[in-house]
Design an enzyme around this catalytic site. Structure first.
Site, PDB file in Angstrom:
ATOM      1  N   ASP A 131       0.855  -1.244  -0.017  1.00 34.08           N
ATOM      2  CA  ASP A 131       0.088   0.069   0.059  1.00 34.08           C
ATOM      3  C   ASP A 131       0.811   1.414   0.025  1.00 34.08           C
ATOM      4  O   ASP A 131       1.814   1.283   0.888  1.00 34.08           O
ATOM      5  CB  ASP A 131      -0.842  -0.061   1.126  1.00 34.08           C
ATOM      6  CG  ASP A 131      -2.229   0.614   1.054  1.00 34.08           C
ATOM      7  OD1 ASP A 131      -2.333   1.608   0.551  1.00 34.08           O
ATOM      8  OD2 ASP A 131      -3.439   0.031   1.386  1.00 34.08           O
TER       9      ASP A 131
ATOM     10  N   GLU B  60      -6.341   4.602  -5.663  1.00 35.41           N
ATOM     11  CA  GLU B  60      -7.543   4.863  -5.077  1.00 35.41           C
ATOM     12  C   GLU B  60      -8.055   6.262  -5.441  1.00 35.41           C
ATOM     13  O   GLU B  60      -7.570   7.280  -4.868  1.00 35.41           O
ATOM     14  CB  GLU B  60      -7.423   4.712  -3.506  1.00 35.41           C
ATOM     15  CG  GLU B  60      -8.668   4.727  -2.667  1.00 35.41           C
ATOM     16  CD  GLU B  60      -8.535   5.037  -1.345  1.00 35.41           C
ATOM     17  OE1 GLU B  60      -9.582   4.933  -0.371  1.00 35.41           O
ATOM     18  OE2 GLU B  60      -7.680   6.040  -0.985  1.00 35.41           O
TER      19      GLU B  60
ATOM     20  N   HIS C 199     -11.594  -2.571   2.973  1.00 38.45           N
ATOM     21  CA  HIS C 199     -11.342  -2.198   4.405  1.00 38.45           C
ATOM     22  C   HIS C 199     -12.028  -0.801   4.773  1.00 38.45           C
ATOM     23  O   HIS C 199     -11.993  -0.504   6.111  1.00 38.45           O
ATOM     24  CB  HIS C 199      -9.931  -2.138   4.679  1.00 38.45           C
ATOM     25  CG  HIS C 199      -9.250  -0.928   4.143  1.00 38.45           C
ATOM     26  ND1 HIS C 199      -9.157  -0.892   2.759  1.00 38.45           N
ATOM     27  CD2 HIS C 199      -8.698   0.161   4.725  1.00 38.45           C
ATOM     28  CE1 HIS C 199      -8.300   0.127   2.470  1.00 38.45           C
ATOM     29  NE2 HIS C 199      -8.084   0.736   3.448  1.00 38.45           N
ATOM     30  N   ASP C 200     -12.547  -0.211   3.689  1.00 40.71           N
ATOM     31  CA  ASP C 200     -13.060   1.324   4.064  1.00 40.71           C
ATOM     32  C   ASP C 200     -14.685   0.916   3.951  1.00 40.71           C
ATOM     33  O   ASP C 200     -15.346   2.307   4.233  1.00 40.71           O
ATOM     34  CB  ASP C 200     -12.652   2.341   3.282  1.00 40.71           C
ATOM     35  CG  ASP C 200     -11.350   2.731   3.541  1.00 40.71           C
ATOM     36  OD1 ASP C 200     -10.713   2.606   4.749  1.00 40.71           O
ATOM     37  OD2 ASP C 200     -10.649   3.124   2.744  1.00 40.71           O
TER      38      ASP C 200
ATOM     39  N   ASP D 175      -2.927   4.975  -2.099  1.00 44.54           N
ATOM     40  CA  ASP D 175      -3.822   5.523  -1.193  1.00 44.54           C
ATOM     41  C   ASP D 175      -4.126   7.012  -1.397  1.00 44.54           C
ATOM     42  O   ASP D 175      -3.067   7.680  -1.763  1.00 44.54           O
ATOM     43  CB  ASP D 175      -3.325   5.393   0.201  1.00 44.54           C
ATOM     44  CG  ASP D 175      -4.123   5.747   1.366  1.00 44.54           C
ATOM     45  OD1 ASP D 175      -5.176   5.216   1.324  1.00 44.54           O
ATOM     46  OD2 ASP D 175      -4.106   6.968   1.896  1.00 44.54           O
TER      47      ASP D 175
HETATM   48  O1  TEU Z   1      -8.885   6.217   1.995  1.00 43.41           O
HETATM   49  C1  TEU Z   1      -9.091   7.392   1.441  1.00 43.41           C
HETATM   50  C2  TEU Z   1     -10.270   7.832   1.836  1.00 43.41           C
HETATM   51  O2  TEU Z   1     -10.693   8.764   1.022  1.00 43.41           O
HETATM   52  C3  TEU Z   1     -11.156   7.563   2.899  1.00 43.41           C
HETATM   53  O3  TEU Z   1     -11.094   8.440   3.983  1.00 43.41           O
HETATM   54  C4  TEU Z   1     -12.497   7.256   2.555  1.00 43.41           C
HETATM   55  O4  TEU Z   1     -13.329   8.444   2.290  1.00 43.41           O
HETATM   56  C5  TEU Z   1     -13.244   6.669   3.717  1.00 43.41           C
HETATM   57  O5  TEU Z   1     -12.484   5.681   4.203  1.00 43.41           O
HETATM   58  C6  TEU Z   1     -14.737   6.366   3.560  1.00 43.41           C
HETATM   59  O6  TEU Z   1     -15.272   5.978   4.870  1.00 43.41           O
HETATM   60  C7  TEU Z   1      -7.572   5.655   2.225  1.00 43.41           C
HETATM   61  C8  TEU Z   1      -7.415   4.527   3.226  1.00 43.41           C
HETATM   62  O7  TEU Z   1      -8.266   3.468   2.496  1.00 43.41           O
HETATM   63  C9  TEU Z   1      -8.357   4.686   4.354  1.00 43.41           C
HETATM   64  O8  TEU Z   1      -8.329   3.410   5.105  1.00 43.41           O
HETATM   65  C10 TEU Z   1      -7.577   5.832   5.292  1.00 43.41           C
HETATM   66  O9  TEU Z   1      -8.028   6.110   6.503  1.00 43.41           O
HETATM   67  C11 TEU Z   1      -7.086   7.001   4.269  1.00 43.41           C
HETATM   68  O10 TEU Z   1      -6.902   6.817   3.116  1.00 43.41           O
HETATM   69  C12 TEU Z   1      -5.975   7.864   4.969  1.00 43.41           C
HETATM   70  O11 TEU Z   1      -4.827   7.195   4.577  1.00 43.41           O
END
Ligand code: TEU
Ligand code: CA
Length: 557
Positions: A98, A257, A329-330, A200
């Site tokens: 990542d 992403e 995971h989000d 990311d």
């Molecule tokens: O996610 C980026 C992101 O835009 C997220 O904040 C998304 O909007 C949110 O998770 C939706 O609930 C990435 C990673 O995937 C996330 O796990 C991290 O927290 C974030 O970046 C910060 O690095």
């Protein structure tokens, strides 16, 4: 598009903290991943993306990196990592790390030095700006709540910028020295033998350099920082440089992403000579999203979802090759998001699986998806670990929702739904650890776990395995990998169907799903030769009408 080595591959995302613990400390580890490579291989996964395992204070579960060249001891050592790489290679599998370079951790050496001397060399590694009489420079709101600006310790009117938590200061990509440090690090990992990166929050690296306040989207006068990124111009210069300096020389596979990109950007980002190999298609996951707060979200709407997915496939067809997901995971668990709770069944879960896996693009499965893991009901807010869930809970209460209502919203949308430990078997703690798990286990693990699922006649795992095998059948590569997607039966209210057609138009496969909990008769528009896959035994056809059972999903040649 020119054929690439990864076009016919299947990717699988691992959330290492919750995958498998091998030393009893309650935290998943690298050795746990290595020990499950055969399992992943059997499923059909070729590319394994591991969420951040670098040194980190874990304020945002590893997305706050304090040393890009070190492994977080809670996950193991660099030797463990090298072993994982070697074992993956033996199995012809690929490891993706990542790449989190929009920001680092406030514990990174660069940031510590910047705070000691904000006007010195390292101050320029970040965005440090004067405020307005002790107030932040603008009204931008950070993704995890509060202002994007926090004070530099010891100064009354100096602030540093963060898109996410205050412990995640943004790196200043405008500074060439910072970019050089990033390229050096990226090349170091690629030289080590990883196959590429998941990248990311990459759309966030270019800021709106006017730094102007914008009309608020929230009652507190603030505006989401994501809105401000839409006004940033010139990200291509950074991303093109990253591609040319790092990815191309290594023939790396990269998945961005990317939120909020415009349709015009698609080709620039992931077309033939794009910045990345591919990027995630997120629009369909956002069909319930209504605003800045989870409590404003709107209910899931089948037709809206189907139409977003299919329109997007048509738009992308010849231009690019996207990465398809139903969860990560989000997000919440895909089955909990896209299937009404009262409809959970082997048939509905496999319907969703087939619809996703037969699309054009590269499928990214998320750990536990292959056995239909579901959302977890938490009984109190302090059970949550996720920084964004805790913030959304707070916001829901502040907007006048009851504790019950706020909990309900979190239960629906929390990122922690995806982060409870993997359910391997029905023994204590689901076989995830012999110690005390770092996090709450979903209490349904006795019902839903890998061992039980695989022994069952109605095994979700086996269905995924068949789907993947079908996708990879050499005879159908021109259809499933290269072929375009054509939506069909879109006038129907509960049918999700599309054709995949080989480039020469000679081979056609029809995917039909009766996406509802009742039977339905559908008049086909043509005949078919063969049922390639079916989540029921048999298919009733009379005079060109197929009698579909609830959630029955078939792939027809
Ligand atoms: O996610 C980026 C992101 O835009 C997220 O904040 C998304 O909007 C949110 O998770 C939706 O609930 C990435 C990673 O995937 C996330 O796990 C991290 O927290 C974030 O970046 C910060 O690095
Ligand atoms: Ca461990």
């Amino acid at each position: 598009m020119k054929k690439q080595w990864w076009h016919n591959k299947i990717a699988y995302e691992i959330y290492p903290k919750s995958f498998l613990d091998t030393n009893g400390d309650g935290i998943g580890d690298i050795k746990g991943i290595t020990s499950k490579l055969d399992y992943l291989k059997e499923l059909g996964a070729d590319i394994v993306w591991i969420c951040p395992i670098y040194a980190s204070p874990m304020v945002d579960q590893g997305y706050d990196i304090s040393d890009y060249y070190a492994i977080n001891p809670c996950f193991g050592t660099m030797e463990d990592f090298d072993e994982l790489l070697a074992e993956a290679k033996k199995r012809d599998m690929h490891i993706l790390m990542d790449l989190v370079v929009n920001h680092c951790s406030d514990q990174h050496e660069w940031f510590k030095k910047a705070m000691q001397d904000p006007d010195g060399k390292y101050g320029k590694y970040f965005y440090i700006m004067d405020g307005k009489d002790g107030n932040p420079p603008n009204n931008w709101r950070a993704e995890f709540g509060g202002s994007c600006w926090d004070k530099v310790p010891g100064y009354d009117n100096k602030f540093y910028f963060h898109t996410f938590a205050k412990e995640q200061p943004d790196l200043n990509w405008e500074n060439k020295e910072v970019r050089e440090e990033i390229y050096k690090m990226v090349n170091w990992w690629l030289d080590k033998g990883i196959s590429g990166f998941r990248i990311d929050a990459i759309i966030n690296v270019k800021k709106d350099l006017t730094w102007a306040s914008l009309p608020p989207d929230s009652a507190d006068g603030t505006v989401s920082v994501f809105e401000t990124n839409k006004r940033a111009h010139g990200i291509g210069e950074f991303l093109g440089e990253l591609r040319d300096r790092c990815f191309i020389p290594h023939n790396a596979f990269t998945v961005g992403e990317v939120f909020n990109s415009t349709p015009e950007q698609l080709e620039e980002f992931i077309g033939e000579n794009g910045f990345f190999s591919t990027m995630f298609e997120f629009e369909h996951c956002l069909t319930t999203y209504a605003g800045a707060h989870w409590c404003d979200n709107v209910p899931f709407d089948f037709k809206k979802w189907r139409d977003v997915v299919l329109n997007n496939q048509v738009f992308v067809n010849d231009l690019a090759f996207e990465a398809n997901i139903i969860e990560n995971h989000d997000q919440t668990r895909g089955v909990s998001y896209f299937i009404p709770e009262e409809d959970y069944s082997y048939e509905s879960v496999t319907a969703l699986a087939a619809l996703m896996l037969m699309l054009k693009g590269i499928p990214f499965l998320y750990q536990g998806q292959e056995i239909g893991m579901r959302n977890c009901r938490f009984d109190s807010a302090d059970r949550y670990e996720d920084i964004s869930t805790l913030e959304q809970y707070k916001q829901a209460l502040a907007k006048g929702h009851s504790v019950d209502a706020a909990m309900k919203v979190c239960c629906q949308y929390s990122r922690d739904n995806a982060r409870t430990p993997m359910q391997w078997n029905g023994t204590e703690n689901a076989g995830f650890t012999t110690g005390t798990p770092w996090f709450y286990m979903n209490p349904n693990y006795k019902e839903i776990n890998v061992e039980k699922d695989r022994a069952s006649e109605k095994s979700v795992f086996n269905f995924y395995k068949k789907l993947i095998a079908l996708r990879k059948t050499p005879e159908y590569e021109d259809v499933f990998v290269e072929g375009n997607t054509k939506p069909v039966f879109t006038e129907e209210d509960h049918i999700f169907a599309y054709e995949r057609v080989s480039k020469d138009g000679q081979k056609k496969v029809l995917v039909i799903s009766n996406y509802q909990n009742s039977a339905y008769d559908l008049k086909l528009k043509s005949s078919f030769d063969e049922i390639l896959l079916n989540n029921y035994h048999g298919l009733e056809v009379t005079n060109g009408v197929v009698s579909l059972k609830p959630y029955q999903t078939v792939v027809l040649k």
